[in-house]
Design an enzyme around this catalytic site. Structure first.
Site, mmCIF file in Angstrom:
data_model
loop_
_atom_site.group_PDB
_atom_site.id
_atom_site.type_symbol
_atom_site.label_atom_id
_atom_site.label_comp_id
_atom_site.label_asym_id
_atom_site.label_seq_id
_atom_site.Cartn_x
_atom_site.Cartn_y
_atom_site.Cartn_z
ATOM 1 N N ASP A 1 -7.546 -5.633 -0.209
ATOM 2 C CA ASP A 1 -6.442 -5.993 -1.086
ATOM 3 C C ASP A 1 -6.179 -7.495 -1.060
ATOM 4 O OD1 ASP A 1 -6.316 -3.294 -1.324
ATOM 5 O OD2 ASP A 1 -4.299 -3.053 -0.531
ATOM 6 N N LYS B 1 -5.806 0.861 2.375
ATOM 7 C CA LYS B 1 -6.068 2.184 1.794
ATOM 8 C C LYS B 1 -6.964 3.032 2.692
ATOM 9 C CE LYS B 1 -3.611 0.594 -1.438
ATOM 10 N NZ LYS B 1 -3.539 -0.778 -0.913
ATOM 11 N N CYS C 1 -3.786 -7.409 8.304
ATOM 12 C CA CYS C 1 -2.736 -8.408 8.097
ATOM 13 C C CYS C 1 -1.613 -8.255 9.113
ATOM 14 C CB CYS C 1 -2.202 -8.312 6.678
ATOM 15 S SG CYS C 1 -3.448 -8.731 5.435
ATOM 16 N N CYS D 1 -10.174 -7.105 8.129
ATOM 17 C CA CYS D 1 -9.540 -5.883 8.643
ATOM 18 C C CYS D 1 -10.560 -4.919 9.230
ATOM 19 C CB CYS D 1 -8.786 -5.166 7.518
ATOM 20 S SG CYS D 1 -7.654 -6.195 6.576
ATOM 21 N N SER E 1 2.497 -5.385 -2.717
ATOM 22 C CA SER E 1 1.927 -5.475 -1.377
ATOM 23 C C SER E 1 3.018 -5.244 -0.348
ATOM 24 C CB SER E 1 1.321 -6.867 -1.183
ATOM 25 O OG SER E 1 1.077 -7.118 0.175
#
Length: 561
Positions: free
Chosen positions: A88, A131, A201, A56, A477
């Site tokens: 994550d 986050k 994602c 990411c 999630s």
């Protein structure tokens, strides 16, 4: 055209650069190559969340450099600094996942500390993982200096056996493998092909939900939310973002001019219309708190009840963010909601235009398969619901996309923390009709309120996604889907009713009536409470201990105070 006196916009940095007594500070700045001209311009902090710990964020450096050039183009002096991220997707299902929500606070705090300490006049944040985005936005709202957010973009889908796949498919394949539904060879092939490169994602999980919300809030450029990470146009847009930040500074636009209650209601409306992540509830409430905007759980439920669900996007649908971008991105759904009178088009954006103006500035394609007409929705109500009842006196959150009218009733299967539950699922001891209860995973009890995609995906992979409900004081999630209730408050660690449940108690999840109850009387609750002691928090020192002491209820956004 009136020329901007850029030196007059050094509202903070003049404390560092002006006067004989600031010669030592100027000397240190000159050591980094700055000259008199640089020192006379506004100082712009550029928070770069680039990191090698997640796809990411691995590519954010080039976007940061472009944003800095945009600042220079606009007569500012940029200063890059870094902060953290926690992946994550990589830490999911491990003890390390406890640090995920904690990282939101650390990111916000660290950006605030550098920007405040170095007396920056403006701020750009460049971020990717889940986050990162709320952490950046919380800092932006706190500091309230001219700011802009840049999203690193989403990953492209991978290819497996002739179909598009993403990380959600890998998590669900783990459950399928435990059931014997796929081979070890297929699982390995999927693992090797699901994530083809950089970017967040792919589906409408938490990262893309939050990038969507931020674009609608008005703190990123139009189109920023959906442009894939590998799109060559992304670099040029990042440079433009730096220029727009300088224009915003000249116009005197600050984040709290943008982050109004009406803007938050717009963002929530778009999120629920698309079936976005339950994490958006925590994050938007936390950002609103920093912006001193009144926002509550009930706002989410009210808007969801009155907003149609019109997006066919993963995890509950078929398409990913890169697909949506081909048809105009978030503007496509924004225009439809605005035309239906469901959005306030007059809210202000960082580029000085209104939401309505920004939506109309983007070319969109009406004839496409992803976004339905408001008059022909996938469901008449939105994708999130807030539940109350004797198990959730302060509320709980469920993603209801595809489950709006369902009622689940069954015996509680009670587990203290995620590991116990995951082991039970992997051993095939959960059966249709069970209500899985995972407690002591709340903000204080975890501590850290872990997401539990490994658990939810294992249930989906075993074919139990529609037959087993799961309730928890932890989180899910954005890739989770099915009858999964999270954020139950009060949490078990603070004496919430979920901590008093016993194996076999009959729980009713009534989605249409927004109720979550267990068949116990007040007297039975009282008797159990008198014999109850919480499980011990094993973290006595360090960041998790500090977080457990300071964090608030999930019903308030799990903010520290």
């Amino acid at each position: 055209m009136m020329q901007t006196d850029w030196k007059s916009l050094k509202h903070k940095s003049k404390e560092i650069t002006e006067g004989p007594d600031r010669a030592p500070a100027r000397a240190m700045l000159r050591a980094m190559g700055l000259n008199d001209d640089d020192l006379d311009k506004p100082f712009i902090g550029v928070a770069n969340l680039a990191s090698d710990v997640t796809p990411c964020n691995v590519h954010l450096g080039k976007f940061t450099q472009a944003a800095k050039q945009g600042v220079r183009n606009g007569n500012g002096t940029p200063f890059e600094f870094g902060t953290i991220t926690v992946s994550d997707g990589i830490s999911m299902g491990t003890e390390g996942m406890k640090a995920s929500l904690v990282s939101r606070e650390v990111i916000a705090d660290s950006i605030e500390v550098v920007t405040f300490g170095e007396r920056m006049d403006g701020l750009i944040t460049v971020a990717g993982c889940d986050k990162n985005m709320p952490g950046c936005m919380m800092a932006i709202a706190r500091l309230n200096i001219p700011s802009i957010f840049i999203y690193g973009g989403s990953i492209m889908p991978g290819q497996f056996q002739g179909r598009d796949v993403n990380i959600q498919d890998v998590f669900e394949a783990v459950g399928a493998y435990s059931k014997g539904s796929i081979s070890a060879e297929d699982l390995y092939e999927l693992e090797c092909n699901a994530c083809p490169g950089e970017g967040s994602c792919a589906g409408l999980f938490t990262a893309n939900t939050m990038s969507t919300a931020i674009e609608i809030l008005g703190l990123s450029l139009p189109g920023d939310a959906s442009i894939p990470a590998i799109n060559p146009n992304k670099v040029a847009q990042c440079e433009k973002a730096g220029e727009v930040l300088m224009q915003s500074m000249a116009a005197g636009i600050t984040p709290r001019d943008i982050l109004t209650r009406e803007a938050f209601l717009n963002a929530i409306t778009v999120v629920v219309s698309m079936g976005g992540s339950t994490n958006s509830v925590l994050h938007l409430m936390a950002i609103a708190r920093e912006a001193e905007v009144d926002l509550s759980l009930d706002d989410f439920d009210k808007l969801s009840r009155n907003t149609p669900y019109i997006a066919d996007m993963k995890p509950g649908g078929r398409y990913v963010m890169a697909d949506l971008d081909r048809y105009g991105g978030v503007a496509l759904i924004g225009k439809r909601l605005l035309d239906a009178g469901l959005l306030n088009g007059d809210t202000l954006a960082v580029n000085g235009k209104t939401l309505g103006e920004n939506l109309s500035s983007i070319k969109t394609t009406d004839d496409q398969p992803i976004i339905s007409d408001v008059s022909r929705p996938r469901s008449k109500t939105g994708g999130l619901a807030i539940l109350y009842g004797n198990l959730a006196p302060e509320g709980a959150v469920i993603k209801v996309a595809g489950h709006q009218e369902k009622v689940y009733k069954g015996p509680a299967r009670v587990f203290n923390q995620e590991e116990e539950a995951f082991a039970a699922i992997q051993s095939n001891s959960i059966v249709p009709g069970d209500i899985v209860v995972i407690r002591y995973e709340g903000p204080k009890g975890g501590p850290g309120m872990r997401e539990m995609l490994a658990v939810t995906a294992a249930l989906i992979g075993q074919g139990l996604g529609d037959d087993v409900a799961l309730i928890t004081d932890g989180r899910f999630s954005g890739a989770s889907h099915g009858p999964m209730v999270g954020h139950i408050a009060p949490e078990a660690a603070t004496g919430g009713p979920i901590g008093l449940l016993q194996e076999g108690d009959i729980i009713t999840l009534d989605i249409p009536n927004r109720q979550l109850n267990v068949g116990l009387t007040e007297e039975q609750f009282s008797d159990r409470k008198s014999n109850w002691t919480p499980i011990e928090n094993k973290y006595k020192t360090g960041v998790l201990a500090k977080y457990a002491k300071l964090v608030s209820s999930a019903s308030e956004g799990a903010v520290t105070r």
